[in-house]
Design an enzyme around this catalytic site. Structure first.
Site, PDB file in Angstrom:
ATOM      1  CD  GLU A  50      69.505 -34.990 104.565  1.00 46.96           C
ATOM      2  OE1 GLU A  50      68.944 -34.649 105.633  1.00 46.96           O
ATOM      3  OE2 GLU A  50      68.935 -34.933 103.458  1.00 46.96           O
ATOM      4  CE  LYS A 162      70.048 -33.806  88.466  1.00 48.17           C
ATOM      5  NZ  LYS A 162      68.612 -33.538  88.634  1.00 48.17           N
ATOM      6  CG  MET A 479      76.548 -32.692 131.652  1.00 44.42           C
ATOM      7  SD  MET A 479      77.470 -33.242 133.081  1.00 44.42           S
ATOM      8  CE  MET A 479      78.225 -34.723 132.471  1.00 44.42           C
TER       9      MET A 479
END
Ligand code: FAD
Ligand code: TPP
Ligand code: MG
Lengths: 576, 163
Positions: A50, A162, A479
């Site tokens: 997701e 839902k 980094m």
């Protein structure tokens, strides 16, 4: 027309002109998935995580200027989406994120896959809604798109239980043509009096600097900005997020400013007497120590969000309004009063700037043995002529791309600046490529970042997205390693990226083309070969110098004039 | 500096948590916060007391205004205004103390609204200062329970917070 909640939701997306939804199914969104299945106007792009769905929607939005849409299930679907939502929030990107929720009677009962999505996302959205009745669905979605895309854009979450999408409950459907909200009225025009005051100040300037930011990209102000810069002849610098709004190779462009900005941009900031900030938010990576920030300057700030103004740095002439209109109005006034510009002073200012520029602060030592990451970015530019969309992950490679790839159009440079989300690059490129299937889309990434959303290689295979992934593989979280070298006496605590996969095989296992380059001499041809494969995703594993650092660098909490330069330049600095 | 900010906000679930969340997320302090619906039941009115430098108060009002549910707000500190706070205080009231406490309540124009053999509940409204003063004239050991609403405020005369 009578529709169920699920059908209403999909119909709203159609009526809103949404062409892609990036998502991942689950229990509480099954009704919606069923409605999606029965139509073909809104295309659903199945991602593999997701977070990837939200980054893809985000990449789509950054590249097109239209809102990105993501759809995830309740509970873990919603929590996985949070990093993506926060990423978009920090960079003011318009998204509508639809999260499934347990049925309304179960809310609050610790039901299966229940989380308080509205509560969890509240601090990282522009606004969010919980839709409790199917009758409210269409209007809520209309509001969500309206809020996400107007004023200072941002992500809006709509949490849909839902039962609200129940296929058996049908109600009349009408998509509102427009919404009015008494509590939400974004500014649409800058104040003419303030614009005049700003121009007065600009025309008196002897050492002006224009500091332009992401707001110019977001607000489609690039054209007007170019005009303003041309009309005035003033120097311009840009934040990481504003790159491309002004042509990167133009003589008037000083390069990026801030922590890894150029010597000339940062020195000009330090010496300027009138600073015009446009759609930029005075981030700490840009200002350094506030007490040392532009010590001699009067500051003008154009921003659509009043809360951005005088948040970190007190400004003298605030202009609240959309960049495009405000800049257009400013240009008009300036055109009439151009004679007032103090040309000799500006000429002298340029002479000073050219001296700073002469230091060539981005210079690096080329090698025939090992590929320098800067050289890799330059090669990418050379091979593509700069004519691509480039997304990035987070780290040194991101900074090298910002420094060595001169963007000349807005919306071409797509990266996570505010949140600095590793894992952003690949899924964002998915969204960009969906929006612009005929354009070349490349990802510049690091071996640590790419592993954070590597699963989206499958999404690229499923949807035939021939991205070009340029992995600047230095074997380190470069980094982090750089900070440890500078500030922790070289104690490289957990920044070595051990147990790397064989990226060539990995790419191949997903059905793509993998290539590795180790020699500087082979890089350009490999790059050309990659871009010549129009219909294949090519994963280019570029083995680069593991010890290279990003210069210049301003240590956090220091002033613009206190830059570290590359070691072999530090002595030359005295000459300037 | 102490500021008292009056806010009209959509009377929707979650509106309060947006305001409270803003303050905790940005590290602003809330001294008190009161909220209830207005004559227009779609709107709630909040009174929020906070402290901060001028720059911080400016950010607070801008950030509050930026909340999509906030319709309008005013910093009452900048205009002539009235503030009132309600306090309920349960005190031990035995023997000689009963008369003395009643006398003090009268002086402060507070009313005794509940009486038992050994205690009173006193109701009092007024400015925060007045309530503080009343508390300070009581002996600490007399105070059994104390609850205050935090102030609510309104601007005087023409100035005000209306749609
Ligand atoms: C590893 C790393 C290093 C970094 N180093 C640097 C660095 O050296 N230099 C640098 O610049 N950044 C750097 N950044 C990025 C930095 O963290 C910030 O994200 C960036 O500086 C913010 O850019 P901005 O000010 O343009 O604001 P943005 O986040 O782009 O904000 C846009 C501003 O414009 C306003 N706006 C939006 N739309 C409109 C409109 N229509 N009209 C008017 N205003 C509008 C918004 O209200 C906001 O104030 C780095 C990030 C990372 C991850
Ligand atoms: C999700 C996330 N976790 C941690 C960080 C902190 N961080 C910033 S840069 C970086 C290293 C990135 O390494 P790599 O992707 O190899 O890029 P390089 O710097 O080597 O080019 C880390 C860990 C981050 N920005 N995002
Ligand atoms: Mg690396």
């Amino acid at each position: 027309m009578e529709l169920s909640g699920a059908e209403i939701l999909v119909q709203c997306l159609q009526d809103e002109g949404v062409d892609y939804v990036f998502g991942y199914p689950g229990g509480s969104v099954l009704h919606i998935y069923d409605a999606l299945f029965q139509q073909d106007r809104v295309r659903h792009i199945l991602v593999r995580h997701e977070q990837g769905a939200v980054h893809a929607a985000d990449g789509y939005a950054r590249a097109t200027g239209r809102p990105g849409v993501a759809l995830v299930t309740s509970g873990p679907g919603a929590t996985n989406a949070v990093t993506g939502i926060a990423t978009a929030y920090m960079d003011s990107i318009p998204l509508v994120v639809l999260t499934g929720q347990v049925p309304t009677p179960f809310i609050g009962s610790d039901a299966f896959q229940e989380v308080d999505a509205v509560g969890i996302t509240r601090p990282c959205v522009k606004h969010n809604f919980l839709v409790k009745r199917v009758e409210d669905l269409a209007e809520t979605l209309k509001k969500a798109f309206y809020i996400a895309t107007t004023g200072r854009p941002g992500p809006v979450v709509v949490d849909v239980p839902k039962d609200v999408t129940d296929p058996n409950i049908k109600i009349p459907y009408l998509y509102p043509k427009k919404v009015e909200m008494r509590s939400y009225n974004p500014v649409t025009k800058g104040h003419p009096g303030q614009i005049k005051r700003a121009v007065d100040l600009l025309l008196q300037a002897k050492r002006p600097v224009i500091y332009s930011g992401g707001g110019v990209v977001i607000g489609e102000g690039s054209e007007s900005l170019r005009e303003l810069v041309r009309e005035t002849g003033f120097p311009i610098t840009s934040t990481l997020m504003g790159l491309g709004a002004f042509p990167g190779q133009d003589r008037q462009f000083l390069g990026m400013l801030g922590m890894h900005g150029t010597y000339e941009a940062n020195m000009a900031m330090h010496e300027t007497d009138v600073l015009l900030a446009v759609g930029a938010r005075f981030d700490d990576r840009v200002t350094g120590k506030i007490a040392h920030f532009c010590p001699n300057a009067k500051i003008i700030h154009i921003d659509i969000d009043p809360a951005s103004i005088s948040k970190n740095v007190k400004v003298d002439v605030p202009i609240v309004g959309p960049v495009r209109q405000v800049l257009q109005d400013m240009v008009k006034v300036i055109q009439e009063r151009k004679k007032e510009i103090d040309r000799p002073a500006i000429e002298q200012w340029w002479q000073q700037i050219e001296k700073w520029r002469g230091i060539d602060c981005l210079h690096y030592e080329q090698s025939d043995e090992v590929i320098k990451p800067q050289f890799a970015v330059q090669t990418l530019y050379k091979v593509t002529g700069g004519n691509i969309y480039l997304t990035s992950d987070v780290g040194q490679h991101q900074m090298f791309a910002a420094q060595f790839f001169p963007f000349d159009k807005p919306r071409r440079w797509i990266n996570s600046g505010g949140l600095g989300t590793m894992g952003f690059g690949l899924p964002a490129a998915v969204g960009v490529k969906m929006a612009f299937p005929d354009e070349d889309v490349a990802v510049v990434t690091g071996e640590a970042s790419i592993q954070m959303c590597i699963q989206e290689l499958a999404t690229c295979k499923q949807h035939d997205l021939p991205l070009k992934i340029i992995l600047l593989n230095n074997g380190y979280m470069g980094m982090v390693r750089q900070w440890q070298e500078f500030f922790y006496d070289g104690r490289y605590s957990h920044s070595y990226v051990d147990s790397l996969p064989d990226f060539v095989k990995l790419a191949e296992s997903f059905g793509h083309v993998g290539m590795q380059v180790t020699k500087p001499g082979d890089l350009e041809s490999a790059c050309r070969e990659a871009f010549a494969m129009k219909d294949r995703l090519v994963f280019l594993d570029v083995i680069v110098d593991p010890s290279e650092n990003v210069y210049p660098m301003i240590e956090a909490g220091k002033g613009h004039h206190e830059m570290y330069l590359s070691p072999h330049l530090s002595s030359e600095r005295e000459l300037a | 500096m102490r500021h008292i900010i009056s806010i009209l906000i959509e009377n929707e679930s979650g509106a309060l948590s947006r305001v409270a969340g803003l303050f905790s997320a940005r590290g602003y302090n809330i001294e008190s916060l009161t909220v209830a619906p207005t004559q227009d039941e779609t709107l709630s009115r909040m009174t929020l007391v906070t402290r901060g430098s001028e720059a911080i108060i400016e950010q607070i009002t801008k950030q509050l205004n930026k909340l999509v549910d906030v319709v309008k707000l005013v910093d009452l500190f900048e205009v002539p205004h009235l503030e009132r706070e309600l306090m309920l205080i349960k005190v031990r009231a035995e023997k000689d103390d009963r008369e003395e406490i009643k006398r003090l309540a009268d002086i402060f124009r507070a009313s005794i609204i509940d009486v038992t053999d050994s205690s009173y509940i006193i109701e009092m409204t007024g400015s925060g200062n007045k309530l503080d003063n009343f508390i300070s004239v009581l002996k600490p050991e007399q105070i059994l329970e104390l609850v205050r609403t935090g102030p609510c405020g309104i601007a005087r005369g023409d100035k005000g917070l209306v749609l």
